[in-house]
Design a protein around this motif. Structure first.
Motif, PDB file in Angstrom:
ATOM      1  N   ASP A   1       0.802  -1.219   0.000  1.00  0.00           N
ATOM      2  CA  ASP A   1       0.000   0.000   0.000  1.00  0.00           C
ATOM      3  C   ASP A   1       0.836   1.272   0.000  1.00  0.00           C
ATOM      4  N   GLY A   2       2.126   1.136   0.260  1.00  0.00           N
ATOM      5  CA  GLY A   2       2.977   2.321   0.405  1.00  0.00           C
ATOM      6  C   GLY A   2       3.058   2.704   1.872  1.00  0.00           C
ATOM      7  N   ASN A   3       4.162   3.318   2.227  1.00  0.00           N
ATOM      8  CA  ASN A   3       4.413   3.721   3.608  1.00  0.00           C
ATOM      9  C   ASN A   3       4.343   2.542   4.577  1.00  0.00           C
ATOM     10  N   GLU A   4       4.827   1.373   4.109  1.00  0.00           N
ATOM     11  CA  GLU A   4       4.914   0.189   4.947  1.00  0.00           C
ATOM     12  C   GLU A   4       6.092  -0.644   4.455  1.00  0.00           C
ATOM     13  N   THR A   5       6.715  -1.385   5.375  1.00  0.00           N
ATOM     14  CA  THR A   5       7.801  -2.271   4.987  1.00  0.00           C
ATOM     15  C   THR A   5       7.207  -3.520   4.337  1.00  0.00           C
ATOM     16  N   ILE A   6       8.069  -4.298   3.722  1.00  0.00           N
ATOM     17  CA  ILE A   6       7.623  -5.557   3.110  1.00  0.00           C
ATOM     18  C   ILE A   6       6.981  -6.452   4.166  1.00  0.00           C
ATOM     19  N   LYS A   7       7.620  -6.573   5.315  1.00  0.00           N
ATOM     20  CA  LYS A   7       7.068  -7.423   6.376  1.00  0.00           C
ATOM     21  C   LYS A   7       5.749  -6.860   6.915  1.00  0.00           C
ATOM     22  N   GLN A   8       5.645  -5.558   7.054  1.00  0.00           N
ATOM     23  CA  GLN A   8       4.388  -4.957   7.523  1.00  0.00           C
ATOM     24  C   GLN A   8       3.261  -5.218   6.531  1.00  0.00           C
ATOM     25  N   ALA A   9       3.557  -5.146   5.239  1.00  0.00           N
ATOM     26  CA  ALA A   9       2.554  -5.439   4.214  1.00  0.00           C
ATOM     27  C   ALA A   9       2.089  -6.888   4.318  1.00  0.00           C
ATOM     28  N   MET A  10       3.037  -7.804   4.575  1.00  0.00           N
ATOM     29  CA  MET A  10       2.674  -9.216   4.689  1.00  0.00           C
ATOM     30  C   MET A  10       1.833  -9.464   5.928  1.00  0.00           C
ATOM     31  N   ILE A  11       2.178  -8.828   7.025  1.00  0.00           N
ATOM     32  CA  ILE A  11       1.396  -8.953   8.259  1.00  0.00           C
ATOM     33  C   ILE A  11      -0.038  -8.475   8.021  1.00  0.00           C
ATOM     34  N   ARG A  12      -0.180  -7.352   7.331  1.00  0.00           N
ATOM     35  CA  ARG A  12      -1.511  -6.808   7.020  1.00  0.00           C
ATOM     36  C   ARG A  12      -2.304  -7.768   6.142  1.00  0.00           C
ATOM     37  N   GLU A  13      -1.676  -8.273   5.084  1.00  0.00           N
ATOM     38  CA  GLU A  13      -2.379  -9.169   4.167  1.00  0.00           C
ATOM     39  C   GLU A  13      -2.779 -10.478   4.845  1.00  0.00           C
ATOM     40  N   ALA A  14      -1.930 -11.015   5.713  1.00  0.00           N
ATOM     41  CA  ALA A  14      -2.262 -12.255   6.430  1.00  0.00           C
ATOM     42  C   ALA A  14      -3.514 -12.062   7.282  1.00  0.00           C
ATOM     43  N   LYS A  15      -3.619 -10.910   7.925  1.00  0.00           N
ATOM     44  CA  LYS A  15      -4.791 -10.601   8.753  1.00  0.00           C
ATOM     45  C   LYS A  15      -6.031 -10.416   7.873  1.00  0.00           C
ATOM     46  N   GLU A  16      -5.884  -9.653   6.778  1.00  0.00           N
ATOM     47  CA  GLU A  16      -7.017  -9.358   5.899  1.00  0.00           C
ATOM     48  C   GLU A  16      -7.560 -10.600   5.194  1.00  0.00           C
TER      49      GLU A  16
ATOM     50  N   GLY B   1      -4.021 -17.343  15.958  1.00  0.00           N
ATOM     51  CA  GLY B   1      -5.367 -17.320  15.416  1.00  0.00           C
ATOM     52  C   GLY B   1      -5.635 -18.511  14.520  1.00  0.00           C
ATOM     53  N   GLU B   2      -6.915 -18.708  14.235  1.00  0.00           N
ATOM     54  CA  GLU B   2      -7.344 -19.794  13.361  1.00  0.00           C
ATOM     55  C   GLU B   2      -7.423 -19.282  11.928  1.00  0.00           C
ATOM     56  N   ILE B   3      -6.890 -20.052  11.015  1.00  0.00           N
ATOM     57  CA  ILE B   3      -6.912 -19.666   9.602  1.00  0.00           C
ATOM     58  C   ILE B   3      -8.336 -19.801   9.082  1.00  0.00           C
ATOM     59  N   ILE B   4      -8.849 -18.693   8.553  1.00  0.00           N
ATOM     60  CA  ILE B   4     -10.183 -18.690   7.951  1.00  0.00           C
ATOM     61  C   ILE B   4     -10.135 -17.872   6.667  1.00  0.00           C
ATOM     62  N   ASN B   5     -11.045 -18.170   5.764  1.00  0.00           N
ATOM     63  CA  ASN B   5     -11.145 -17.431   4.507  1.00  0.00           C
ATOM     64  C   ASN B   5     -11.915 -16.138   4.762  1.00  0.00           C
ATOM     65  N   LYS B   6     -11.180 -15.039   4.902  1.00  0.00           N
ATOM     66  CA  LYS B   6     -11.799 -13.741   5.207  1.00  0.00           C
ATOM     67  C   LYS B   6     -12.290 -13.024   3.944  1.00  0.00           C
ATOM     68  N   GLU B   7     -11.963 -13.558   2.763  1.00  0.00           N
ATOM     69  CA  GLU B   7     -12.383 -12.923   1.507  1.00  0.00           C
ATOM     70  C   GLU B   7     -13.028 -13.953   0.570  1.00  0.00           C
ATOM     71  N   PRO B   8     -14.154 -14.557   0.983  1.00  0.00           N
ATOM     72  CA  PRO B   8     -14.774 -15.602   0.157  1.00  0.00           C
ATOM     73  C   PRO B   8     -15.260 -15.095  -1.205  1.00  0.00           C
ATOM     74  N   TYR B   9     -15.417 -13.801  -1.358  1.00  0.00           N
ATOM     75  CA  TYR B   9     -15.822 -13.225  -2.643  1.00  0.00           C
ATOM     76  C   TYR B   9     -14.646 -13.158  -3.623  1.00  0.00           C
ATOM     77  N   LYS B  10     -13.404 -13.363  -3.138  1.00  0.00           N
ATOM     78  CA  LYS B  10     -12.217 -13.370  -3.999  1.00  0.00           C
ATOM     79  C   LYS B  10     -11.454 -14.688  -3.920  1.00  0.00           C
ATOM     80  N   CYS B  11     -11.870 -15.560  -3.016  1.00  0.00           N
ATOM     81  CA  CYS B  11     -11.142 -16.803  -2.763  1.00  0.00           C
ATOM     82  C   CYS B  11     -12.154 -17.913  -2.500  1.00  0.00           C
ATOM     83  N   SER B  12     -12.213 -18.898  -3.402  1.00  0.00           N
ATOM     84  CA  SER B  12     -13.205 -19.963  -3.249  1.00  0.00           C
ATOM     85  C   SER B  12     -12.722 -21.122  -2.387  1.00  0.00           C
ATOM     86  N   GLU B  13     -11.427 -21.129  -2.053  1.00  0.00           N
ATOM     87  CA  GLU B  13     -10.876 -22.237  -1.272  1.00  0.00           C
ATOM     88  C   GLU B  13      -9.611 -21.776  -0.571  1.00  0.00           C
TER      89      GLU B  13
END
Length: 143
Positions: free
Chosen positions: A44-59, A96-108
């Motif tokens: 997204d900008g204004n974030e490190t590579i690791k911070q971006a990965m942490i954000r995406e893992a949560k999202e 945390g438990e791994i769950i599909n937080k974006e089922p509209y973009k990820c079917s599995e």
């Protein structure tokens, strides 16, 4: 003055446990739908590579990962229009438990044997996983 060239940068998560890797099947995005990829996203900008990965893992997967528990294991300079820099980060510890937080973009969202990946995995993702397994830190793709 000519504007400098800008890359699109993305981060991908190699979430690994017991020789299995977490893959997601893309859906309804217009890019590689029906094919397997990793938890990933653009910086997204204004974030490190690791911070971006942490954000995406949560999202995308609903998990929390600590910066000290992830490492960059390979990256690709990918020839597309436009060119891209793709960073692949490995993590084998999360909260945390791994769950599909974006089922509209990820079917599995499932675990697969890292040595027996589905045939319909996105080619650059497959290459990066192979590079990780072979300790190849950097590669070009699509040139």
């Amino acid at each position: 003055m000519k504007e400098r060239y800008k890359f699109i940068c993305a981060v991908y998560l190699l979430l690994i446990k017991e020789n299995k890797i977490l893959l997601l099947k893309r859906a309804n995005t217009g890019y590689e739908d029906g094919n397997y990829s990793l938890v990933a996203g653009h910086m997204d900008g204004n974030e490190t590579i690791k911070q971006a990965m942490i954000r995406e893992a949560k999202e995308e997967a609903g998990i929390t990962i600590a910066e000290e528990d992830i490492e960059i294991v390979t990256f690709l300079h990918r020839k597309t229009a436009p060119e891209r820099l793709d960073f692949f980060l490995k993590c084998d510890k999360w909260n945390g438990e791994i769950i599909n937080k974006e089922p509209y973009k990820c079917s599995e969202l499932n675990w697969y044997d890292i040595n027996n990946l589905p045939s319909n995995i996105i080619p650059c993702v497959k290459k990066a996983i192979e590079n990780y397994q072979n300790n190849i830190m950097f590669d070009n793709f699509g040139w």
